[in-house]
Design a protein around this motif. Sequence first.
Motif, mmCIF file in Angstrom:
data_model
loop_
_atom_site.group_PDB
_atom_site.id
_atom_site.type_symbol
_atom_site.label_atom_id
_atom_site.label_comp_id
_atom_site.label_asym_id
_atom_site.label_seq_id
_atom_site.Cartn_x
_atom_site.Cartn_y
_atom_site.Cartn_z
ATOM 1 N N THR A 3 6.439 1.586 -5.335
ATOM 2 C CA THR A 3 5.249 1.193 -6.079
ATOM 3 C C THR A 3 4.083 2.079 -5.680
ATOM 4 O O THR A 3 4.093 2.685 -4.608
ATOM 5 C CB THR A 3 4.873 -0.276 -5.805
ATOM 6 N N ARG A 4 3.121 2.143 -6.542
ATOM 7 C CA ARG A 4 1.910 2.903 -6.268
ATOM 8 C C ARG A 4 0.728 2.007 -6.617
ATOM 9 O O ARG A 4 0.708 1.413 -7.685
ATOM 10 C CB ARG A 4 1.882 4.173 -7.099
ATOM 11 N N LYS A 5 -0.221 1.917 -5.722
ATOM 12 C CA LYS A 5 -1.406 1.103 -5.986
ATOM 13 C C LYS A 5 -2.272 1.817 -7.013
ATOM 14 O O LYS A 5 -2.405 3.035 -6.997
ATOM 15 C CB LYS A 5 -2.178 0.863 -4.704
ATOM 16 N N THR A 6 -2.821 1.026 -7.922
ATOM 17 C CA THR A 6 -3.688 1.570 -8.959
ATOM 18 C C THR A 6 -4.980 0.765 -9.010
ATOM 19 O O THR A 6 -5.075 -0.321 -8.454
ATOM 20 C CB THR A 6 -3.008 1.502 -10.345
ATOM 21 N N SER A 7 -5.954 1.321 -9.682
ATOM 22 C CA SER A 7 -7.198 0.573 -9.891
ATOM 23 C C SER A 7 -7.563 0.664 -11.361
ATOM 24 O O SER A 7 -7.100 1.541 -12.081
ATOM 25 C CB SER A 7 -8.323 1.126 -9.012
ATOM 26 N N ASN A 29 -4.433 -4.897 -10.154
ATOM 27 C CA ASN A 29 -5.027 -3.577 -9.971
ATOM 28 C C ASN A 29 -6.155 -3.686 -8.969
ATOM 29 O O ASN A 29 -6.867 -4.695 -8.939
ATOM 30 C CB ASN A 29 -5.607 -3.043 -11.294
ATOM 31 N N GLY A 30 -6.345 -2.662 -8.175
ATOM 32 C CA GLY A 30 -7.439 -2.668 -7.218
ATOM 33 C C GLY A 30 -8.779 -2.700 -7.931
ATOM 34 O O GLY A 30 -8.912 -2.205 -9.047
ATOM 35 N N TYR A 74 -5.163 -10.773 -3.516
ATOM 36 C CA TYR A 74 -4.668 -9.412 -3.294
ATOM 37 C C TYR A 74 -3.715 -9.347 -2.101
ATOM 38 O O TYR A 74 -2.722 -8.623 -2.143
ATOM 39 C CB TYR A 74 -5.827 -8.425 -3.117
ATOM 40 N N ASP A 78 0.237 -8.091 -2.479
ATOM 41 C CA ASP A 78 0.400 -6.746 -1.923
ATOM 42 C C ASP A 78 1.867 -6.314 -1.961
ATOM 43 O O ASP A 78 2.735 -7.011 -1.432
ATOM 44 C CB ASP A 78 -0.125 -6.694 -0.489
ATOM 45 N N THR A 81 5.350 -6.347 -7.753
ATOM 46 C CA THR A 81 5.252 -5.739 -9.085
ATOM 47 C C THR A 81 5.149 -6.856 -10.131
ATOM 48 O O THR A 81 5.464 -8.004 -9.855
ATOM 49 C CB THR A 81 6.484 -4.867 -9.393
#
Length: 127
Positions: A3-7, A29-30, A74, A78, A81
């Motif tokens: 996974t990749r954190k996104t905002s 999303n962040g 959050y 963490d 998905t």
Amino acid sequence: AGTRKTSAFPVNLSAEPRKQFLRSLETANGLSFVLAYDVNKDAVASDFSAYLAADYKSNKSKIEDYYSEAAEFYRATDGATVKSHKLINSFVRLTEFSNGVKICINLSDEKVKTELGVVEANGFVWR
């Protein structure tokens, strides 16, 4: 894989910051903000309202409030998905994450009853 954190779009530059905050929570999303410190007064008085919206001093406490309100959610999502996402109606959305956490956001100006309980106007509930 992974996974990749996104905002999402910056909350403070949105025409409706509270709704943008909720949209960020919708998919975990962040939170994103655009900030400037010691903004030139001429720039603030210009036609570019983004300069005013980005002023650090005016946004600091708002950002702290948003993070405080969302921190536990959050932490709970963490690394998770999105497993499913449903539009309950035009304003209410329900998202379930791979770890079983669910969030329901309400983008309307009226409270609504959902499977997660009552969601206040422009609010969210999760479990």
